[in-house]
Scaffold this motif. Structure first.
Motif, short mmCIF file in Angstrom:
data_model
loop_
_atom_site.label_atom_id
_atom_site.label_comp_id
_atom_site.label_asym_id
_atom_site.label_seq_id
_atom_site.Cartn_x
_atom_site.Cartn_y
_atom_site.Cartn_z
N CYS A 35 39.80 35.03 56.88
CA CYS A 35 40.45 35.88 58.10
C CYS A 35 39.50 36.94 58.63
O CYS A 35 39.00 37.56 57.78
CB CYS A 35 41.78 36.40 57.57
SG CYS A 35 42.94 35.19 56.99
N HIS A 36 39.61 37.04 59.85
CA HIS A 36 38.76 38.04 60.64
C HIS A 36 39.68 39.27 60.88
O HIS A 36 40.85 39.26 60.88
CB HIS A 36 37.93 37.56 61.73
CG HIS A 36 38.93 36.67 62.81
ND1 HIS A 36 39.96 37.64 63.44
CD2 HIS A 36 38.89 35.62 63.04
CE1 HIS A 36 40.42 36.65 64.26
NE2 HIS A 36 39.87 35.43 64.28
N PHE A 91 41.21 28.19 51.67
CA PHE A 91 41.32 29.49 52.57
C PHE A 91 42.68 29.94 52.63
O PHE A 91 42.98 31.08 53.07
CB PHE A 91 40.80 28.79 53.93
CG PHE A 91 39.26 28.74 53.73
CD1 PHE A 91 38.44 29.91 53.81
CD2 PHE A 91 38.57 27.48 54.01
CE1 PHE A 91 37.18 29.79 53.88
CE2 PHE A 91 37.37 27.53 54.07
CZ PHE A 91 36.49 28.58 53.98
N THR A 92 43.76 29.21 52.15
CA THR A 92 44.99 29.98 52.00
C THR A 92 45.07 31.12 50.84
O THR A 92 45.60 32.01 51.05
CB THR A 92 46.31 28.74 51.70
OG1 THR A 92 46.17 27.70 52.91
CG2 THR A 92 47.53 29.56 51.73
N ALA A 97 44.70 36.99 49.41
CA ALA A 97 43.90 37.84 49.02
C ALA A 97 43.80 39.06 49.73
O ALA A 97 43.87 40.33 49.75
CB ALA A 97 42.34 37.49 48.48
N ASP A 98 43.58 38.63 51.22
CA ASP A 98 43.58 39.62 52.20
C ASP A 98 44.82 40.36 52.49
O ASP A 98 44.73 41.60 52.72
CB ASP A 98 43.14 38.85 53.60
CG ASP A 98 41.61 38.42 53.56
OD1 ASP A 98 40.66 39.16 52.81
OD2 ASP A 98 41.35 37.53 54.40
N GLU A 99 45.82 39.56 52.48
CA GLU A 99 47.04 40.08 52.39
C GLU A 99 47.46 41.36 51.52
O GLU A 99 48.09 42.42 51.86
CB GLU A 99 48.21 39.13 52.50
CG GLU A 99 48.06 38.21 53.67
CD GLU A 99 49.11 36.83 53.48
OE1 GLU A 99 50.12 37.10 52.62
OE2 GLU A 99 49.15 36.11 54.27
N GLN A 292 34.53 32.40 46.05
CA GLN A 292 35.66 32.74 45.48
C GLN A 292 36.77 33.15 46.37
O GLN A 292 36.51 34.11 47.42
CB GLN A 292 35.36 34.00 44.44
CG GLN A 292 34.51 33.59 43.40
CD GLN A 292 34.98 32.73 42.33
OE1 GLN A 292 36.27 32.69 42.17
NE2 GLN A 292 33.95 31.59 42.16
N ALA A 293 38.14 32.83 46.13
CA ALA A 293 39.06 33.28 47.29
C ALA A 293 39.41 34.56 46.88
O ALA A 293 39.76 35.34 47.86
CB ALA A 293 40.20 32.26 47.28
N GLU A 294 39.41 34.93 45.75
CA GLU A 294 39.92 36.33 45.33
C GLU A 294 38.55 37.35 45.36
O GLU A 294 37.53 36.76 45.43
CB GLU A 294 40.45 36.32 43.92
CG GLU A 294 41.68 35.67 43.51
CD GLU A 294 42.76 36.40 44.31
OE1 GLU A 294 42.76 37.67 44.63
OE2 GLU A 294 44.03 35.62 44.44
N TYR A 295 38.71 38.32 45.85
CA TYR A 295 37.53 39.38 45.92
C TYR A 295 38.02 40.74 45.49
O TYR A 295 39.20 41.32 45.80
CB TYR A 295 37.07 39.36 47.15
CG TYR A 295 37.86 40.02 48.36
CD1 TYR A 295 37.76 41.11 48.88
CD2 TYR A 295 38.84 38.90 49.20
CE1 TYR A 295 38.34 41.62 49.83
CE2 TYR A 295 39.49 39.57 49.92
CZ TYR A 295 39.51 40.82 50.44
OH TYR A 295 40.28 41.17 51.47
#
Length: 481
Positions: A35-36, A91-92, A97-99, A292-295
């Motif tokens: 996500c940008h 990517f979902t 993770a971004d949310e 990694q999806a999580e960060y």
């Protein structure tokens, strides 16, 4: 409540189809990449909308879909030699993770397009029976745009002026270049997991049809609110209207909401311009692993980015620059500094209090979070003047309705941030153990009346981006600037 309606091009009163219930559908992400910042604006803007509606007592059902079948997803899967599900699941998870980093609450439903293909085919079949869809020579099923009266009413474009949209491929087999794809015939070289059997042959759904199927199935028609990013008004939302209203009559949605664009250095964000920036690049802590999806994310920077978005009206254009982020960081820091200095007396919001009334008036007027944030700063000035912990509690509670000011102030202010004009980078930041050791040495120096050394330590810490504040009783507080 008044909401600007993209369809009527004016503010309209909110009139739910069912009393006290809001059915809201927002077009979500196509999950083929991280996500940008433009996605961040959409996610945060509609998170604020649903938070405020719930605060106002509405029973909200919030649906935000995931597009997990698309040309870009197929290209990504082929390029990385992965199955489509592997790409979209990764990517979902990265989006989630971004949310979490941005404090975006999960929607009530998050449907995936691939789980609703039968519903899409039913709509296509209904459109075909009504003469609004046809199967072309290449096997694609297209929507006959000129046969739908009212096409262009959302975007305000006439049929004669319209051109096929960004994702609408022009094909010789179309009867009209404006016609758009409802069902795409499968190609031999496409992955097998991108193909479904149907009465139209093996293929996959077009992009637009998914939202018509999912919104109707999960919420029913008409929707109270349909929202999305600024680039979706045309062709995506225009085509949604044509499909849904063409198949079922009536209206797809009573209110259409679109957030404004997010620019980078006064230009549209794009990879070709070299100004493309993801959420995790902006707020990730340390090295963020692209596998990694999580960060790990920086809590202080994440709240700054949310504040950066919320302090602008959701419909306004917003410009992302380093200076603007520095300003946003300094601004939200001031609010936390006040909470830290004065203390907070936790309490429920007193809606009879003048500040709360002004906040509510701002949010009831088309979710004017920019004006609501200005109320927080008015309160901040008053809290600093009166040292009222009760008013600080009200300020924090109102901030919570925007997803702000919920961290412990001392911990927040001691966190490292890259978005500072101190000139100290995150990698150069002095650690807390060293800071406390210098503070202890300074305290001893003052007791020994070695004020020169005490001043040297203060100056050394200031150069390292750390400010000291001496409190009564010999206590010294510190924060990073």
């Amino acid at each position: 409540m008044q909401i600007y309606n993209s369809l009527t091009r004016q503010k309209d009163p909110l009139k739910p189809v069912e009393p006290n219930k809001i059915r809201m559908y927002v077009c979500g992400m196509t999950v083929y990449d991280f996500c940008h910042l433009g996605h961040a604006r959409m996610l945060v803007s509609f998170d604020v909308v649903q938070r405020w509606l719930r605060n106002r007592g509405y029973e909200v059902t919030y649906v935000r879909n995931v597009t997990d079948i698309d040309d870009k997803i197929i290209r990504r899967a082929v390029a990385t030699n992965k199955r489509l599900h592997e790409v979209t699941s990764f990517f979902t998870e990265a989006m989630h993770a971004d949310e979490r980093a941005l404090g975006v609450q999960a929607p009530d439903h998050e449907p995936r397009a691939t789980m609703h293909v039968p519903g899409m085919l039913q709509i296509i079949n209904d459109l075909e029976k009504k003469g609004l869809a046809y199967q072309a020579d290449d096997g694609d099923v297209n929507f006959a745009v000129r046969k739908f009266e009212g096409y262009g009413k959302l975007s305000g474009r006439s049929l004669d002026d319209l051109r096929a949209g960004e994702r609408v491929a022009i094909s010789d087999s179309k009867k009209d270049p404006l016609d758009f794809v409802l069902w795409k015939a499968a190609k031999v070289d496409e992955p097998e997991d991108s193909k479904w059997d149907s009465m139209y042959g093996v293929g996959r759904p077009g992009w637009h049809i998914e939202c018509s199927a999912m919104s109707k199935e999960l919420l029913g028609l008409p929707l109270d609110i349909h929202g999305g990013g600024p680039d979706l008004k045309f062709p995506h939302h225009e085509n949604e209207i044509a499909q849904t209203e063409g198949a079922y009559g009536g209206s797809l949605a009573n209110t259409w909401m679109h957030c404004g664009p997010l620019m980078v250095d006064n230009d549209k964000m794009s990879k070709s311009l070299g100004n493309f920036r993801t959420i995790r690049q902006t707020i990730g802590a340390g090295e963020v692993d692209a596998e990694q999806a999580e960060y790990p994310f920086n809590l202080r920077e994440a709240e700054m980015l949310r504040f950066f978005i919320v302090r602008n009206h959701y419909r306004s254009a917003q410009n992302f620059t380093p200076d603007n982020l520095y300003d946003a960081q300094a601004a939200v820091d001031r609010l936390y500094q006040t909470l830290h200095n004065v203390g907070v007396e936790e309490a429920e919001i007193d809606w009879e209090q003048d500040y709360a009334k002004s906040f509510a008036q701002a949010m009831d007027d088309d979710f004017n979070s920019a004006l609501a944030v200005s109320v927080l700063f008015e309160m901040n000035t008053e809290v600093n003047r009166t040292k009222s912990a009760a008013l600080a509690g009200q300020m924090r509670a109102l901030g919570g309705l925007l997803g702000l000011l919920q961290q412990e102030p001392a911990q927040y202010l001691r966190s490292v941030t890259r978005y500072t004009r101190s000139g100290v980078s995150s990698s150069e930041a002095i650690d807390e153990v060293r800071i406390q050791a210098l503070i202890d040495e300074r305290t001893q120096a003052k007791q020994d009346k070695n004020f020169a050394r005490a001043d040297e330590i203060r100056a050394e810490l200031k150069a390292a981006g750390v400010e000291l504040e001496d409190k009564p009783g010999g206590l010294t507080q510190w924060r990073r600037v």
